[in-house]
Scaffold this active site. Structure first.
Site: not given
Length: 334
Positions: A52, A57
């Site tokens: 995921d 990120y």
């Protein structure tokens, strides 16, 4: 490793997924790219088949690291379930902000596919609801990608049930992402019952509450500059930090007494036993942090212990708090 099939789909996945927010380094004080790649390979060795991630990120870094790791893995692309997100934009002036416009989504997915070195994404989520963009516009954009075959399932992350009802008028929903761990349980009130009623698969993120449930922290623990736990997350600020540490200590003693396990193993097992079609996302930055996976499958938490866990939490954590602090701003707030 326990496996499952996501409802309303033919997507088979491990019940534990590797969360890669920390691997991206952004808000985690940076990252070691070689160590991150070794961690992804170690996850595969442990039976994890779900990764995921999100463009936010590390502003693309986590996705790039996954793409590189996939190229050096012995696994075929079809054996790995890739879950990524859209709906967060960024620039140097404003930083990260919500943007779920149709034009941005179509641009963003191409960047994600390039980073991941693939031509499709298994589960594609809207990261945070953008209330300045009509939900039907966002839904139509994802439904187009779904029908085109660029994504295999549609997910919504951090949405309310009312927002999901509006979204569902223009596109199907197959999955939701919600924060869920022993310390963050607001999703039990509406979101998880909603997922069960609508036959959605729930991705439970922050399974260890950003490391609080690892059992390795003390009141002397310090975090590097740029780490979200240093200045932003209220759980790691006094007096709440001490309350959570007391809870961890008692939970660890309970786990050792009942199961000869530690608090980390208890927390992950607890998450795996949540009702409905759920899978648990577990963040790791180093291969050795995945070692507890070997000890999750030989015990289960009985009803009496579930009640004792709740009693410990009610007694020790006097001012619990959710994940509101993590919500990025929208354009209007900027």
């Amino acid at each position: 490793m326990e496996n499952m099939t996501m409802k309303q789909t033919n997507i088979e996945t491990s019940k534990i997924g590797l969360g890669t927010w920390a691997i991206g380094g952004f808000q985690w004080g940076g990252t070691d790219e070689q160590e991150a790649e070794r961690t992804i390979h170690a996850a595969f060795d442990k039976g994890i088949r779900l990764l995921d991630t999100a463009p936010g990120y590390g502003l693309g870094k986590a996705e790039k690291l996954i793409g590189k790791a996939l190229q050096t893995s012995s696994l075929d692309r079809s054996e790995v379930i890739l879950s990524s997100k859209t709906g967060l934009n960024w620039n140097e002036k404003d930083g990260v902000f919500r943007d779920s416009s149709k034009s941005f989504i179509h641009k963003d997915i191409e960047r994600t596919l390039h980073h991941l070195q693939t031509d499709y994404i298994d589960v594609y989520h809207i990261h945070w609801p953008d209330t300045l963009t009509p939900f039907y516009e966002t839904a139509e954009a994802l439904n187009y990608l779904y029908k085109e075959g660029k994504i295999r399932a549609i997910g919504l992350s951090n949405f309310t049930t009312e927002q999901m009802d509006i979204f569902r008028e223009a596109a199907p929903i197959h999955a939701i992402q919600v924060p869920h761990n022993l310390f963050e349980r607001n999703s039990e009130n509406e979101l998880l019952p909603y997922a069960e009623e609508k036959e959605l698969t729930a991705f439970l993120y922050s399974s260890l509450a950003r490391g609080l449930l690892s059992g390795k922290m003390t009141k002397e623990s310090r975090f590097p500059e740029g780490d979200i736990r240093r200045d932003t997350d209220p759980k790691f600020q006094s007096p709440r930090f001490e309350q959570y540490l007391r809870a961890v200590k008692e939970l660890d003693e309970l786990a050792q007494d009942r199961f000869q396990k530690n608090v980390l193993e208890l927390a992950l097992r607890w998450n795996l036993q949540q009702p409905g079609s759920t899978l648990s996302l577990w963040g790791a930055r180093h291969p050795d942090q995945l070692a507890p996976l070997d000890d999750l499958w030989d015990f289960s938490i009985d009803d009496e212990t579930m009640r004792d866990i709740d009693e410990i939490l009610m007694r020790t954590v006097k001012s619990p708090i959710g994940v509101e602090f993590m919500a990025p701003p929208n354009k209007q707030q900027l």
